[in-house]
Design a protein around this motif. Structure first.
Motif, PDB file in Angstrom:
ATOM      1  N   CYS A 196       1.064  -0.965  -0.277  1.00 38.26           N
ATOM      2  CA  CYS A 196      -0.300  -0.352   0.064  1.00 38.26           C
ATOM      3  C   CYS A 196       0.901   1.007   0.310  1.00 38.26           C
ATOM      4  O   CYS A 196       1.854   1.147  -0.033  1.00 38.26           O
ATOM      5  CB  CYS A 196      -0.865   0.123   1.281  1.00 38.26           C
ATOM      6  N   SER A 197       0.589   2.452  -0.435  1.00 41.28           N
ATOM      7  CA  SER A 197       1.278   3.573  -0.830  1.00 41.28           C
ATOM      8  C   SER A 197       0.580   4.427   0.018  1.00 41.28           C
ATOM      9  O   SER A 197      -1.249   4.468   0.288  1.00 41.28           O
ATOM     10  CB  SER A 197       1.609   4.017  -2.266  1.00 41.28           C
ATOM     11  N   VAL A 198       0.598   5.807  -0.035  1.00 41.38           N
ATOM     12  CA  VAL A 198      -0.077   6.688   0.515  1.00 41.38           C
ATOM     13  C   VAL A 198      -1.925   7.290   0.208  1.00 41.38           C
ATOM     14  O   VAL A 198      -2.607   6.668   0.973  1.00 41.38           O
ATOM     15  CB  VAL A 198       0.529   8.433   1.153  1.00 41.38           C
ATOM     16  N   CYS A 205      -3.625   4.181  -2.019  1.00 39.49           N
ATOM     17  CA  CYS A 205      -3.445   2.453  -2.389  1.00 39.49           C
ATOM     18  C   CYS A 205      -4.041   2.176  -3.699  1.00 39.49           C
ATOM     19  O   CYS A 205      -3.858   1.833  -4.452  1.00 39.49           O
ATOM     20  CB  CYS A 205      -4.447   2.310  -1.511  1.00 39.49           C
ATOM     21  N   THR A 213       6.006   2.843  -1.513  1.00 39.66           N
ATOM     22  CA  THR A 213       6.423   4.100  -1.142  1.00 39.66           C
ATOM     23  C   THR A 213       6.997   3.419  -0.145  1.00 39.66           C
ATOM     24  O   THR A 213       6.131   4.496   0.756  1.00 39.66           O
ATOM     25  CB  THR A 213       5.557   4.806  -1.595  1.00 39.66           C
ATOM     26  N   ASN A 260       9.382   5.111   5.434  1.00 40.11           N
ATOM     27  CA  ASN A 260       8.826   6.429   4.750  1.00 40.11           C
ATOM     28  C   ASN A 260       7.802   6.798   5.943  1.00 40.11           C
ATOM     29  O   ASN A 260       6.847   6.037   6.018  1.00 40.11           O
ATOM     30  CB  ASN A 260       7.822   6.223   3.565  1.00 40.11           C
ATOM     31  N   THR A 318       5.570   9.181   6.301  1.00 39.80           N
ATOM     32  CA  THR A 318       3.947   9.676   6.110  1.00 39.80           C
ATOM     33  C   THR A 318       3.578   7.900   5.019  1.00 39.80           C
ATOM     34  O   THR A 318       2.308   8.208   5.713  1.00 39.80           O
ATOM     35  CB  THR A 318       4.143   9.973   4.420  1.00 39.80           C
ATOM     36  N   THR A 319       3.366   7.517   3.998  1.00 36.45           N
ATOM     37  CA  THR A 319       3.120   5.966   4.092  1.00 36.45           C
ATOM     38  C   THR A 319       2.525   5.533   5.433  1.00 36.45           C
ATOM     39  O   THR A 319       1.643   5.158   5.501  1.00 36.45           O
ATOM     40  CB  THR A 319       4.210   4.950   3.611  1.00 36.45           C
TER      41      THR A 319
END
Length: 138
Positions: A19-21, A23, A75, A84, A86-87
């Protein structure tokens, strides 16, 4: 009860490594394939990394660099191989978890190395180990 914890761990690992910020824009299969084409790791390493965030032979630079590629493209990692935040914070908030990512995974930022792709691998392994330990506590 073991299966519940195993399922929970697998779900959390999937979210963390897939997953990323935002998704929506990530195609995990494409990322997995691209990283494996660039860094063709053994099937054993790929299975182990996919299951628990580790690789059987930490001296295998190809498998470490696969993890580096995968972490950066999803990410989970920054361009220098660090976590990261933030993620990770986004993921913590998504599950209504009260501690911040830094509080939960802060110990993971101590893992540094100059060996090719090792910093990235150690960061991702630490996150996976932290999740496993949290799952075992509950």
């Amino acid at each position: 009860m073991f299966y519940f914890y195993a399922f929970t761990l697998c779900c959390l690992l999937w979210v963390l490594f897939h997953c990323s910020v935002n998704c929506v824009d990530i195609d995990i299969e494409t990322i997995w394939r691209e990283c494996n084409e660039t860094f063709p790791a053994s099937e054993e390493s790929l299975i182990s990394f996919g299951k628990n965030g580790t690789i059987p032979d930490e001296n295998d630079s190809t498998a470490r660099c696969f993890a580096d590629c995968y972490g950066k493209k999803t990410t989970m990692l920054t361009s220098d191989g660090s976590l990261n935040w933030t993620t990770l914070d986004f993921i913590m908030r998504s599950y209504n978890m009260k501690p911040t990512a830094t509080e939960t995974f802060g110990k993971c930022q101590k893992d540094t190395s100059n060996v090719e792709c090792m910093k990235s691998y150690l960061s991702l392994r630490c996150v996976a180990e932290t999740i496993a330990s949290l799952s075992n506590i509950r």
